[in-house]
Motif scaffolding. Structure first.
Motif, PDB file in Angstrom:
ATOM      1  N   GLY A 140       0.823  -1.208   0.000  1.00 47.53           N
ATOM      2  CA  GLY A 140       0.000   0.000   0.000  1.00 47.53           C
ATOM      3  C   GLY A 140       0.853   1.252   0.000  1.00 47.53           C
ATOM      4  O   GLY A 140       0.531   2.245  -0.665  1.00 47.53           O
ATOM      5  N   ALA A 141       1.968   1.211   0.744  1.00 46.72           N
ATOM      6  CA  ALA A 141       2.871   2.360   0.787  1.00 46.72           C
ATOM      7  C   ALA A 141       3.479   2.630  -0.582  1.00 46.72           C
ATOM      8  O   ALA A 141       3.656   3.784  -0.979  1.00 46.72           O
ATOM      9  CB  ALA A 141       3.973   2.117   1.819  1.00 46.72           C
ATOM     10  N   LEU A 142       3.783   1.557  -1.329  1.00 47.41           N
ATOM     11  CA  LEU A 142       4.390   1.730  -2.648  1.00 47.41           C
ATOM     12  C   LEU A 142       3.405   2.377  -3.622  1.00 47.41           C
ATOM     13  O   LEU A 142       3.801   3.194  -4.463  1.00 47.41           O
ATOM     14  CB  LEU A 142       4.865   0.382  -3.191  1.00 47.41           C
ATOM     15  CG  LEU A 142       5.576   0.432  -4.546  1.00 47.41           C
ATOM     16  CD1 LEU A 142       6.817   1.327  -4.495  1.00 47.41           C
ATOM     17  CD2 LEU A 142       5.952  -0.978  -4.999  1.00 47.41           C
ATOM     18  N   VAL A 143       2.128   2.015  -3.512  1.00 51.27           N
ATOM     19  CA  VAL A 143       1.112   2.659  -4.361  1.00 51.27           C
ATOM     20  C   VAL A 143       1.124   4.168  -4.135  1.00 51.27           C
ATOM     21  O   VAL A 143       1.089   4.965  -5.086  1.00 51.27           O
ATOM     22  CB  VAL A 143      -0.281   2.077  -4.066  1.00 51.27           C
ATOM     23  CG1 VAL A 143      -1.363   2.896  -4.782  1.00 51.27           C
ATOM     24  CG2 VAL A 143      -0.365   0.616  -4.499  1.00 51.27           C
ATOM     25  N   GLU A 144       1.198   4.566  -2.866  1.00 46.98           N
ATOM     26  CA  GLU A 144       1.228   5.996  -2.552  1.00 46.98           C
ATOM     27  C   GLU A 144       2.533   6.639  -2.995  1.00 46.98           C
ATOM     28  O   GLU A 144       2.553   7.810  -3.387  1.00 46.98           O
ATOM     29  CB  GLU A 144       1.010   6.210  -1.057  1.00 46.98           C
ATOM     30  CG  GLU A 144      -0.339   5.740  -0.557  1.00 46.98           C
ATOM     31  CD  GLU A 144      -1.494   6.384  -1.298  1.00 46.98           C
ATOM     32  OE1 GLU A 144      -1.372   7.569  -1.683  1.00 46.98           O
ATOM     33  OE2 GLU A 144      -2.517   5.713  -1.488  1.00 46.98           O
ATOM     34  N   ALA A 145       3.634   5.891  -2.912  1.00 48.88           N
ATOM     35  CA  ALA A 145       4.924   6.415  -3.367  1.00 48.88           C
ATOM     36  C   ALA A 145       4.859   6.773  -4.854  1.00 48.88           C
ATOM     37  O   ALA A 145       5.376   7.813  -5.280  1.00 48.88           O
ATOM     38  CB  ALA A 145       6.027   5.394  -3.108  1.00 48.88           C
ATOM     39  N   LYS A 146       4.215   5.929  -5.616  1.00 47.04           N
ATOM     40  CA  LYS A 146       4.103   6.194  -7.057  1.00 47.04           C
ATOM     41  C   LYS A 146       3.192   7.390  -7.325  1.00 47.04           C
ATOM     42  O   LYS A 146       3.427   8.157  -8.264  1.00 47.04           O
ATOM     43  CB  LYS A 146       3.601   4.935  -7.766  1.00 47.04           C
ATOM     44  CG  LYS A 146       4.632   3.801  -7.752  1.00 47.04           C
ATOM     45  CD  LYS A 146       4.102   2.526  -8.381  1.00 47.04           C
ATOM     46  CE  LYS A 146       5.169   1.432  -8.350  1.00 47.04           C
ATOM     47  NZ  LYS A 146       4.683   0.146  -8.921  1.00 47.04           N
ATOM     48  N   GLN A 147       2.155   7.557  -6.488  1.00 49.82           N
ATOM     49  CA  GLN A 147       1.305   8.739  -6.610  1.00 49.82           C
ATOM     50  C   GLN A 147       2.091   9.999  -6.254  1.00 49.82           C
ATOM     51  O   GLN A 147       1.946  11.043  -6.895  1.00 49.82           O
ATOM     52  CB  GLN A 147       0.095   8.598  -5.676  1.00 49.82           C
ATOM     53  CG  GLN A 147      -0.874   7.493  -6.053  1.00 49.82           C
ATOM     54  CD  GLN A 147      -1.626   7.796  -7.331  1.00 49.82           C
ATOM     55  OE1 GLN A 147      -2.088   8.912  -7.532  1.00 49.82           O
ATOM     56  NE2 GLN A 147      -1.748   6.805  -8.192  1.00 49.82           N
ATOM     57  N   ALA A 148       2.916   9.900  -5.220  1.00 49.30           N
ATOM     58  CA  ALA A 148       3.737  11.050  -4.825  1.00 49.30           C
ATOM     59  C   ALA A 148       4.707  11.432  -5.936  1.00 49.30           C
ATOM     60  O   ALA A 148       4.972  12.625  -6.161  1.00 49.30           O
ATOM     61  CB  ALA A 148       4.499  10.730  -3.545  1.00 49.30           C
TER      62      ALA A 148
END
Length: 425
Positions: A140-148
């Motif tokens: 889940g953190a990686l999904v947000e990292a890509k959004q960032a």
């Protein structure tokens, strides 16, 4: 008849402007912010129970403030829910209502939906990354990292100083064993910092795994003695701290006045925390070696606001011109003076902002030996306060903690860790 109708319209507008001035501030948001900084975090979250009590134009601020407060309340699941709604709302609000834009040309920018500064949009994903890591959901953190990363790509100049978020993105790739992605992001961070030394150990290890021996050798020249020892021992577990310190800056109004009654108004940031105190970490074994990356929130917010400066000036100039044209077309001298006075008094910049952000974010990584099985109690000196993190057994590659100033321990341990230590929060 046209003259009386015209006067009547402007009398109605005058009343509307006064109504706006009286209702521009959201009392619930202010109460929640004050409660948060007074240490009443549970109450601050309760104040924001009902989003319907917040004006629609401030709905994004509701999600931002509540999401941040819930993060520090350790309610990571609810924080994720609030901040995901914030991210979705930011996307939807890219399409702006033409009627609201037109209204703001003669009244106030506060009539428009708050869309968030570029930095605030990035920090939605920053909090989400931390939340997912703290509940042991690296995917889940990686999904947000890509959004960032998409936000970084959209506003590279404004967000150049967001080093903490850059480091967090790189770590999310690394935590998911995406070696190439992690290496690319650590290289970006080294370039942004202007010095690879803070992340030289990560770059050396990742370059070696990718077979980039020349690059590994080049980065090895920047290793500190502690980093060199960690690299020699090989990949091992790590303790990672997310430390928030101080209060973020707030927007304040600034004015330029020109005759006869023209007022140009704009917002700038005023800092509330002026000094950064580097956290110190000790254990029974002495001071712990660590690598740390810091973001000065005020620097990034100021750069973010500056990025929009040309658009803000153009909009303000158009608004002043529109108001002056309206005033000059009023035949009644008394009503003209009344309208000019109303325009002058109510010409206020948009000073809305996400106010429960910290003044500084620090990511601290403490690499451990590959054969390490247990970490003793850690004492963290942060912003003049001391916090003790209990001893724990190592059950995962990464163990995360989050702290804010002198607040009690705010991380979450996994089920295996909780068997051997207590959470004193």
């Amino acid at each position: 008849m046209r003259h009386r109708g015209f006067n009547g319209c402007w009398a109605a507008l005058f009343c509307l402007l006064l109504w706006m001035a009286a209702g521009c501030a959201s009392g619930k948001l202010e109460l929640a912010r004050q409660s948060f900084y007074n240490g009443r975090i549970d109450y601050a979250a309760t104040v924001l129970d009902d989003e319907k009590e917040i004006p629609r134009r401030d709905r994004l601020l509701y999600f931002l403030e509540k999401g941040g407060i819930l993060h520090h309340k350790q309610d990571y699941a609810q924080s994720i829910q609030m901040l995901r709604q914030a991210a979705d709302l930011i996307d939807r609000q890219e399409v702006i209502s033409a009627s609201r834009q037109t209204g703001s040309l003669v009244t106030s920018e506060r009539l428009t939906l708050y869309k968030g500064e570029y930095a605030e949009r990035l920090w939605v994903h920053t909090y989400l990354m931390m939340n997912y890591l703290l509940i042991h959901d690296p995917e889940g953190a990686l999904v947000e990292a890509k959004q960032a990363l998409e936000v970084f790509d959209a506003y590279p100049d404004a967000l150049g100083g967001a080093y903490f978020t850059r480091a967090l993105i790189a770590h999310c790739f690394e935590a998911n064993n995406e070696v190439n992605g992690a290496y690319i992001e650590y290289k970006k961070l080294a370039q942004a910092l202007g010095d690879p030394a803070p992340v030289a150990d990560r770059l050396v290890m990742l370059a070696r795994r990718l077979g980039f021996s020349d690059e590994a050798a080049a980065y090895a020249k920047h290793l500190s003695p502690a980093q060199r020892r960690a690299v020699e021992k090989g990949p091992g577990p790590a303790v990672i701290l997310f430390i928030s310190q101080g209060r973020s800056p707030v927007k304040i109004p600034q004015n330029i006045v020109a005759p006869p009654s023209i007022r140009f108004s704009f917002a700038t940031y005023r800092e509330r925390t002026h000094t950064y105190e580097a956290p110190l970490i000790y254990s029974a074994e002495g001071e712990m070696a660590d690598i740390r990356i810091k973001t000065d929130i005020a620097d990034v917010l100021s750069a973010s606001l500056k990025e929009r400066a040309a658009r803000i000036i153009a909009k303000e100039t158009a608004r002043v011109a529109a108001k002056e044209a309206i005033a000059q077309n009023i035949d009644d001298a008394f009503l003209e003076a009344l309208v000019r006075g109303a325009f002058f008094v109510l010409e206020e910049p948009d000073t809305r902002a996400w106010q429960t952000l910290p003044a500084y974010w620090t990511l601290i990584r403490m690499p451990l030996s590959p054969d390490r099985k247990k970490v003793p109690a850690l004492t963290v000196h942060n912003a003049g306060a001391r916090v003790t993190l209990p001893a724990f057994r190592i059950s995962r590659p990464y163990t995360y903690f989050a702290l804010r100033d002198g607040e009690p321990f705010m991380g979450r341990q996994g089920p295996e860790d909780e068997k051997t230590s207590e959470n004193p929060s």
